[in-house]
Design a protein around this motif. Structure first.
Motif, short mmCIF file in Angstrom:
data_model
loop_
_atom_site.label_atom_id
_atom_site.label_comp_id
_atom_site.label_asym_id
_atom_site.label_seq_id
_atom_site.Cartn_x
_atom_site.Cartn_y
_atom_site.Cartn_z
N GLY A 143 0.81 -1.22 0.00
CA GLY A 143 0.00 0.00 0.00
C GLY A 143 0.84 1.26 0.00
N SER B 123 -6.97 -3.86 -8.27
CA SER B 123 -7.87 -2.82 -7.80
C SER B 123 -8.92 -2.55 -8.87
N SER B 318 -5.03 -5.93 -3.11
CA SER B 318 -4.47 -4.69 -3.63
C SER B 318 -5.35 -3.51 -3.26
N ALA B 320 -7.83 -1.17 -0.85
CA ALA B 320 -7.74 -0.77 0.55
C ALA B 320 -8.78 -1.51 1.39
N SER B 322 -9.58 -4.20 2.76
CA SER B 322 -9.01 -5.51 3.03
C SER B 322 -9.98 -6.37 3.85
#
Lengths: 173, 495
Positions: A143, B123, B318, B320, B322
């Motif tokens: 990230g 993503s 990938s 955010a 998660s």
């Protein structure tokens, strides 16, 4: 799972002192031009904000110079932080990892092992082109906050660094 | 044999499945017909016509959607072609397929079909979902896609996959964890009800304000009448309301957890972990072993009484978001938790752990931020409304021990291959991760920390980050170097 065991056998107890240490001395300073670039950038912002504050000073009930004084004080602090903070910025390339550190008030140092690099990128904004500077971005799978950006490199140097990191990290891909 | 080279349509009964799926969305309109009916003076027939019209429109829409929905294989991609107004062609290369799930809700079960869902790595993921397929057919597609994907991955990565996919031989099918109905009920009862009631309150409140005109017309008389009673008896009514809210939240938690976790099975095989659960909707969710990044377990005061924990298995993602990518197992008893940890971290032996605690400065910091400063702020309000003085002192008396206790609980255990971060007192959270799963390490130190000679360490994995706060600076530097060395020294692939 098997190789886990192997590592354990190869590596009995590790003496902390025998580990490779990432010391301040390992770090390379950034190009001095990068400081001038930052100062130029801050100055452009300063100029815009100063104009706005001057206009608002003239049109409002305040004395014309009062908002300007406030803005100038804030910006002189920013200049001071830029100046002092530049000393704190630096990068280090070791055999197995790449690191970047920065921050006067909020210091941070991040290291990315080459075997965790996803890809690398060289970028250059128009202002940096004036100074012939560029930056190298190193991306991981962790990230945005785990990526590092090495700014303040001569553009040739940036390309060389990117190639170097790509070469070392491709061994693991 | 399975032939996906030509565009395929899902089962015809898929229309029914789609109909009910769309009906749920259309249900919102029905509510507005009710409002219209009762806020104006229209007849009952109007209401029924409205509902019928919505149902028929939804049915026609579902039939058309079903007609236009095609799936097939094109070269090395799995393709879904769908959409009525917006034609959409979603294609995913086999190698980018993360996993293929099969689930079944109550309607699908009644019609003897299953839903198939394809998760992709990357993503901006598009939804790839087939609503209705015969069970056997769905499973053959699942097997086909996974086989294709593994072939692709093997081709591109060469031999590196082998070590990961081999693993240890373990009989699959025998669940590591199974929840009985009693255990599922316990999970529901021990939910954090303060949080649930708050969410419930916010939801009802929001719905109320959104349709305020309707409700105020409808209930106007009651409200006016109620006002007098409320003013005279609020001391009695308020606790009753709170108890009612708590009861509703307990009941809804229990119902939800039965719906979600009924008959939960957690199965570990050599290649993947799998969770099967649900009462009306049976979902199967699996994560390949190599994609697992870390394991986190947590509890709360009620659950500690029952000795149960919630385990979350985090997967590389990938995006955010998660949380959606991880696998959660509630209601794990201590020994089951131990079994899971042992399964994934056989290296973790308690004898060789070195424990690092935070510098005492953390206690001062926590006490300042969560107890002293808020209490000063509340105290200042006391100059306007004297009641706040008492509240301020109360906050300080409760907040101080809480924040100090919280700070004293923070510690990081470090082993040769694994580290474990423990946080929290009433709501303890522990996360375990292998060093070679880490992506990078950051040390942070602000000016105040510099004066105290302490620093934070942030560890990043492909499924999120972990922070150990306020370590002594010298220790932080040592750990930073040690853990970097461990990542670099390992030749294991992190996924």
């Amino acid at each position: 799972m098997q190789s886990d065991l192997k590592i354990k056998f190869d590596n009995p107890t590790i003496e902390m002192s025998s580990l490779p240490q990432l010391e301040v001395a390992n770090f390379q300073k950034l190009e001095k031009d990068y400081l001038w670039l930052r100062i130029l950038f801050t100055s452009i912002i300063f100029l815009i904000v100063a104009c706005v504050s001057l206009i608002s000073g003239i049109t409002s009930d305040l004395e014309w110079w009062q908002p300007l004084v406030v803005v100038s004080t804030i910006f002189s602090l920013i200049y001071l932080l830029e100046w002092k903070g530049f000393e704190k910025k630096g990068y280090a390339i070791r055999q197995n990892d790449v690191s970047f550190k920065s921050g006067l008030l909020f210091f941070s140092m991040t290291s990315v092992p080459f075997n965790r690099v996803q890809h690398t990128e060289v970028s250059q904004n128009p202002l940096a082109r004036l100074f012939d500077l560029g930056e190298v971005k190193v991306f991981t799978a962790g990230g945005a906050s785990s990526d590092i950006t090495i700014s303040g490199l001569k553009i040739d140097e940036a390309h060389r660094l990117k190639d170097h990191i790509t070469k070392l990290s491709s061994k693991y891909a | 044999m399975l032939d996906l080279s030509k565009p395929q349509r899902q089962s015809t009964v898929g229309i029914v499945v789609l109909f009910f799926k769309h009906l749920r969305k259309a249900g919102n309109f029905v509510f507005y017909f009710f409002i219209l009916k009762y806020s104006t003076n229209t007849s009952m027939a109007f209401l029924w016509t409205g509902i019928a019209a919505i149902a028929i429109l939804t049915l026609v829409y579902s039939i058309l959607i079903h007609r236009k929905f095609l799936f097939y294989v094109e070269e090395d991609q799995f393709v879904i072609d769908k959409g009525l107004f917006n034609r959409e062609k979603i294609s995913v290369p086999f190698e980018r397929i993360q996993s293929v799930h099969i689930d079944q809700n109550i309607i699908q079960r009644a019609l003897k079909v299953v839903g198939l869902k394809v998760d992709t790595a990357g993503s901006g993921t598009k939804e790839m979902e087939i609503a209705a397929l015969p069970d056997e057919y769905a499973r053959s597609i699942q097997a086909f896609l996974i086989e294709k994907k593994n072939l692709e991955v093997l081709e591109t990565e060469g031999n590196t996959v082998e070590s990961g996919s081999e693993g240890k031989p373990k009989s699959s099918g025998e669940p590591l964890i199974e929840l009985s109905l009693a255990e599922v009920l316990t999970v529901g009862v021990t939910e954090n009800h303060l949080k649930t009631s708050f969410a419930l309150f916010a939801l009802v409140n929001g719905y109320f304000w959104q349709n305020q005109d309707f409700f105020s017309n409808f209930f106007l008389d009651y409200i006016q009448e109620g006002q007098e009673i409320w003013v005279s008896k609020w001391l009695l009514i308020l606790p009753l309301l709170l108890v009612a809210l708590l009861l509703i939240s307990i009941i809804s938690s229990v119902v939800l957890s039965v719906l979600k976790y009924y008959g939960l099975q957690f199965i570990v095989s050599s290649k993947e972990v799998q969770k099967i659960s649900g009462l009306l909707k049976r979902t199967e969710y699996q994560i390949p072993i190599t994609k697992i990044q870390s394991i986190k377990y947590s509890s709360n005061p009620l659950r500690k009484l029952f000795g149960i924990n919630t385990v979350v298995i985090k997967q590389a993602s990938s995006a955010a978001s998660s949380d959606k990518q991880s696998l959660m197992i509630p209601g794990c008893k201590e020994e089951q938790l131990e079994a899971i940890v042992k399964e994934f971290f056989p290296e973790l032996t308690l004898s060789s752990l070195i424990t690092f605690t935070a510098n005492p400065y953390l206690k001062i910091q926590m006490a300042l931020v969560f107890a002293v400063l808020p209490s000063i702020f509340i105290g200042l309000l006391g100059f306007f409304e004297p009641d706040f003085f008492a509240l301020s002192i109360g906050w300080l008396l409760i907040g101080l021990p809480f924040s100090i206790k919280y700070a004293s609980k923070l510690h990081l255990d470090v082993d040769l291959e694994v580290m474990r971060l423990h946080k929290g007192w009433l709501f303890p959270k522990t996360e375990v991760v292998k060093y070679y799963k880490l992506q990078s390490v950051t040390m942070r130190q602000n000016v105040f920390q510099k004066r105290r000679n302490v620093a934070h360490l942030d560890f990043y994995t492909a499924s999120g980050s972990m922070r150990m706060s306020q370590l002594d600076a010298a220790v932080a530097v040592e750990l930073y170097n040690y853990i970097l060395y461990k990542i670099e020294d390992s030749d294991e692939s992190w996924m």
